[in-house]
Design a protein around this motif. Sequence first.
Motif, PDB file in Angstrom:
ATOM      1  N   THR A 193      -9.741  -0.018 -15.001  1.00 13.70           N
ATOM      2  CA  THR A 193      -8.723   0.963 -14.635  1.00 13.70           C
ATOM      3  C   THR A 193      -8.922   2.223 -15.465  1.00 13.70           C
ATOM      4  O   THR A 193      -8.827   2.173 -16.688  1.00 13.70           O
ATOM      5  CB  THR A 193      -7.313   0.411 -14.886  1.00 13.70           C
ATOM      6  OG1 THR A 193      -7.164  -0.836 -14.186  1.00 13.70           O
ATOM      7  CG2 THR A 193      -6.262   1.377 -14.423  1.00 13.70           C
ATOM      8  N   ASP A 202     -10.285   4.904  -3.804  1.00 11.46           N
ATOM      9  CA  ASP A 202      -9.036   4.667  -4.512  1.00 11.46           C
ATOM     10  C   ASP A 202      -9.312   4.452  -5.998  1.00 11.46           C
ATOM     11  O   ASP A 202      -9.900   3.437  -6.396  1.00 11.46           O
ATOM     12  CB  ASP A 202      -8.337   3.430  -3.926  1.00 11.46           C
ATOM     13  CG  ASP A 202      -6.939   3.223  -4.485  1.00 11.46           C
ATOM     14  OD1 ASP A 202      -6.561   3.947  -5.434  1.00 11.46           O
ATOM     15  OD2 ASP A 202      -6.219   2.348  -3.969  1.00 11.46           O
ATOM     16  N   GLY A 205      -7.497   1.314  -7.345  1.00  9.10           N
ATOM     17  CA  GLY A 205      -7.434   0.178  -6.443  1.00  9.10           C
ATOM     18  C   GLY A 205      -8.102  -1.056  -7.024  1.00  9.10           C
ATOM     19  O   GLY A 205      -8.609  -1.072  -8.152  1.00  9.10           O
ATOM     20  N   GLU A 206      -8.131  -2.108  -6.231  1.00  4.05           N
ATOM     21  CA  GLU A 206      -8.722  -3.370  -6.662  1.00  4.05           C
ATOM     22  C   GLU A 206     -10.232  -3.353  -6.469  1.00  4.05           C
ATOM     23  O   GLU A 206     -10.789  -2.513  -5.765  1.00  4.05           O
ATOM     24  CB  GLU A 206      -8.099  -4.531  -5.884  1.00  4.05           C
ATOM     25  CG  GLU A 206      -6.609  -4.721  -6.164  1.00  4.05           C
ATOM     26  CD  GLU A 206      -6.036  -5.922  -5.438  1.00  4.05           C
ATOM     27  OE1 GLU A 206      -6.797  -6.553  -4.667  1.00  4.05           O
ATOM     28  OE2 GLU A 206      -4.848  -6.229  -5.635  1.00  4.05           O
ATOM     29  N   SER A 390      -1.090   3.724  -5.912  1.00  2.00           N
ATOM     30  CA  SER A 390      -1.967   2.571  -6.125  1.00  2.00           C
ATOM     31  C   SER A 390      -1.936   2.069  -7.561  1.00  2.00           C
ATOM     32  O   SER A 390      -2.224   0.902  -7.824  1.00  2.00           O
ATOM     33  CB  SER A 390      -3.407   2.942  -5.744  1.00  2.00           C
ATOM     34  OG  SER A 390      -3.858   4.049  -6.503  1.00  2.00           O
ATOM     35  N   TYR A 391      -1.596   2.948  -8.504  1.00  3.25           N
ATOM     36  CA  TYR A 391      -1.549   2.517  -9.899  1.00  3.25           C
ATOM     37  C   TYR A 391      -0.225   1.856 -10.263  1.00  3.25           C
ATOM     38  O   TYR A 391      -0.070   1.311 -11.359  1.00  3.25           O
ATOM     39  CB  TYR A 391      -1.797   3.701 -10.837  1.00  3.25           C
ATOM     40  CG  TYR A 391      -0.762   4.805 -10.762  1.00  3.25           C
ATOM     41  CD1 TYR A 391       0.465   4.692 -11.408  1.00  3.25           C
ATOM     42  CD2 TYR A 391      -1.005   5.970 -10.052  1.00  3.25           C
ATOM     43  CE1 TYR A 391       1.423   5.693 -11.337  1.00  3.25           C
ATOM     44  CE2 TYR A 391      -0.060   6.977  -9.977  1.00  3.25           C
ATOM     45  CZ  TYR A 391       1.141   6.846 -10.624  1.00  3.25           C
ATOM     46  OH  TYR A 391       2.083   7.838 -10.544  1.00  3.25           O
ATOM     47  N   GLU A 393       1.341  -0.897  -9.440  1.00  2.00           N
ATOM     48  CA  GLU A 393       1.368  -2.333  -9.748  1.00  2.00           C
ATOM     49  C   GLU A 393       0.796  -2.643 -11.125  1.00  2.00           C
ATOM     50  O   GLU A 393       0.970  -3.744 -11.655  1.00  2.00           O
ATOM     51  CB  GLU A 393       0.595  -3.106  -8.685  1.00  2.00           C
ATOM     52  CG  GLU A 393      -0.876  -2.750  -8.608  1.00  2.00           C
ATOM     53  CD  GLU A 393      -1.601  -3.568  -7.570  1.00  2.00           C
ATOM     54  OE1 GLU A 393      -1.629  -4.810  -7.729  1.00  2.00           O
ATOM     55  OE2 GLU A 393      -2.138  -2.983  -6.608  1.00  2.00           O
TER      56      GLU A 393
END
Length: 436
Positions: A193, A202, A205-206, A390-391, A393
């Motif tokens: 991250t 993203d 993102g994951e 998106s960040y 979580e």
Amino acid sequence: MFGYYLNLALRSFRRNKALTALMVLAIALGIGASMTTLTVFHILSGDPVPTRSGELFYVQLDPEGMNGYTPGEEPSEQVTRFDAETLLREKRGDRQAMMTGGSAAITPQKQDMSPFYADARYSTADIFPMFDMPFLYGGGWSATEDERHARVAVIAKALNDKLFGGGNSVGKTVRLENADFRIVGVLDQWRPTPRFYDMNSDRFGELEQVFVPFSTSRDLKMSRSGSMDCWGDSGSDPEGEAGVNAPCVWIQYWVQLDTPAKADAYRRYLVNYSDQQRSSGRYERPTNVRLRSVMEWLDYNKVVPGDVRLQVWLAFGFLLVCLLNTVGLLLAKFLRRSGEVGVRRALGASRREIFMQCLVEAGTVGMAGGIVGLALAWLGLWAVRQQPASYAELAHLDPLMLLTTFVLAVGASLLAGVIPAWQAMQVTPAIQLKSQ
């Protein structure tokens, strides 16, 4: 003496419950707001690969034509396929990898599961050791398999759980884009991250679910995603815009250089490479290359949103206002006890002891405010996680931020208590005793 001062502080709190509650609330509100925003900022601005960030570098070249050229501007943020494959063949770094993102259609072997799409990354073999990616089973493919355009794949733990129930799937087959791929590795949990390696998708993102060799992805014309900037005519290449000779930048290129001397040498190599390409007629613009480390690359891309930075400043401004209120409340509380302080001074307490007693009381207020502020910060982070960003979580208190909460709370309250404590220790015993 600390225990004695703490006992005096607790007695004072019981005598002035309303005033103590106001001070604790003031500290808690400031701490809660500041720690909520600081935690988000900490998450977004952290080092995604702390063990390797000083050794990984992102390559930028400037292959575009003179149309629209502005002297001094930054080069393209990605490289052409021709340049990426040339740099890869020459292997001037300790490790190097070219890559791009995509999406792959997966056909499960389970009869009760429908086909679905998963994010994919098309790369070369060094991506796994270079980024220090952890494996649950197996490992990555080899450079030889890159050259052979082998149909091999590495899948993420989440996809392995979905397709194979979490078991060791190395050697099994997964069907991607109507072609069978042999699984050679299963990645363990890994979520840098931000996603430093590709700023065109993203950023928070994951991890992609499937990794396949770049060469194989081009053979099968697997769909790609992300940005692509083209100039000139790409129609002459049989593969179109994704072809080797197409005038398009769409590849991310990373290189590992283990020492500063190697980084300097690689910069000179890029300058020489750019000069050679311009001499051959491929490049038109003056030599303009960049070799940025991970953190330099993140700074260049301004990966932390501007509104998050603003929120941090506003929250700490609010904390300052809360501290000013706490200073006023502490000053009023200590001066109301001038008689008590005068008696202690007359009985032999030094000014230093009075000062320390008041600071212990202020620090105890800060500790209580930190506990309440921690609860408010958890509530604030819960609200952040409800946002669509998106960040969002990722907004959780880690041990470092937990410790920071109490250090900030106690430190802020001690700072707020300095002036009131200084005023309290100036009390003259004789005057206070006469007034009693």
